[in-house]
Motif scaffolding. Structure first.
Motif, short mmCIF file in Angstrom:
data_model
loop_
_atom_site.label_atom_id
_atom_site.label_comp_id
_atom_site.label_asym_id
_atom_site.label_seq_id
_atom_site.Cartn_x
_atom_site.Cartn_y
_atom_site.Cartn_z
N VAL A 51 -1.86 -7.84 12.38
CA VAL A 51 -1.18 -8.21 10.22
C VAL A 51 -1.76 -8.23 9.77
CG1 VAL A 51 -0.83 -10.12 9.57
CG2 VAL A 51 0.76 -9.65 11.93
N GLU A 54 -2.81 -5.67 7.39
CA GLU A 54 -1.96 -5.22 5.85
C GLU A 54 -1.15 -3.25 6.00
OE1 GLU A 54 -2.79 -7.15 1.93
OE2 GLU A 54 -4.62 -8.09 2.90
N ASP A 74 5.28 -12.63 14.92
CA ASP A 74 5.84 -13.08 13.95
C ASP A 74 5.22 -14.49 13.34
OD1 ASP A 74 8.02 -11.29 13.69
OD2 ASP A 74 9.45 -12.31 15.14
N TYR A 77 2.38 -13.26 11.50
CA TYR A 77 3.49 -12.77 9.45
C TYR A 77 3.14 -13.92 8.91
CZ TYR A 77 5.75 -9.98 6.28
OH TYR A 77 5.93 -9.27 5.00
N CYS A 81 0.71 -14.98 5.90
CA CYS A 81 2.31 -15.24 3.90
C CYS A 81 2.47 -16.39 3.88
CB CYS A 81 3.28 -14.46 4.54
SG CYS A 81 3.71 -12.53 4.51
N PHE A 93 6.53 -6.93 7.20
CA PHE A 93 6.07 -6.34 8.24
C PHE A 93 7.72 -6.72 9.39
CE2 PHE A 93 4.59 -7.96 12.26
CZ PHE A 93 3.60 -7.04 12.90
#
Length: 131
Positions: A51, A54, A74, A77, A81, A93
């Motif tokens: 992740v 980028e 997940d 990510y 974020c 993503f």
């Protein structure tokens, strides 16, 4: 489809230090999980590594506990974020898991379904084999 597809293989030993640099351009990651002894800590480290590059815009998990890998990616990510999903122009993503398919089918999915919207560009698919 006019995209050129380049395949790269990376071999990782479960629970060992990751010493590979990921591309500085957009790529797709396919995680082929063979090891049944991956710790949750190492799974998080591996997910963060992908992740935080980028540049990975789609990660496909296949193999042992692939749905758990999908979740780990997940979570990495979301944490990256700050739990605030990005705007359209920011780093997006996507993840999927493929427990009922062969690895060849997953690779073909990446080449045809994911790469097909790309025109006149090169796409790198990184096959990450976790042993």
């Amino acid at each position: 489809m006019n995209a050129t597809i380049v395949m790269t293989n990376i071999e990782l030993l479960a629970n060992q230090k990751i010493s590979y640099d990921l591309p500085k351009h957009p790529y797709i990651a396919i995680l082929a999980i063979y090891s049944q002894s991956v710790t949750s800590e190492w799974q998080s480290i591996c997910s963060d590594w992908i992740v935080k590059s980028e540049q990975c815009y789609w990660a496909l998990a296949w193999g042992h506990e692939c749905s758990i890998w999908d979740d780990a990616l997940d979570y990495a990510y979301l944490e990256f974020c700050n739990y605030d999903l990005p705007e359209d122009d920011d780093y997006n993503f996507m993840t999927t898991w493929h427990e009922d398919q062969t690895l060849d089918e997953v690779i073909e999915f990446a080449k045809t379904y994911i790469a097909s919207p790309l025109e006149d560009s090169t796409l790198e698919i990184i096959l990450i084999n976790i042993q």
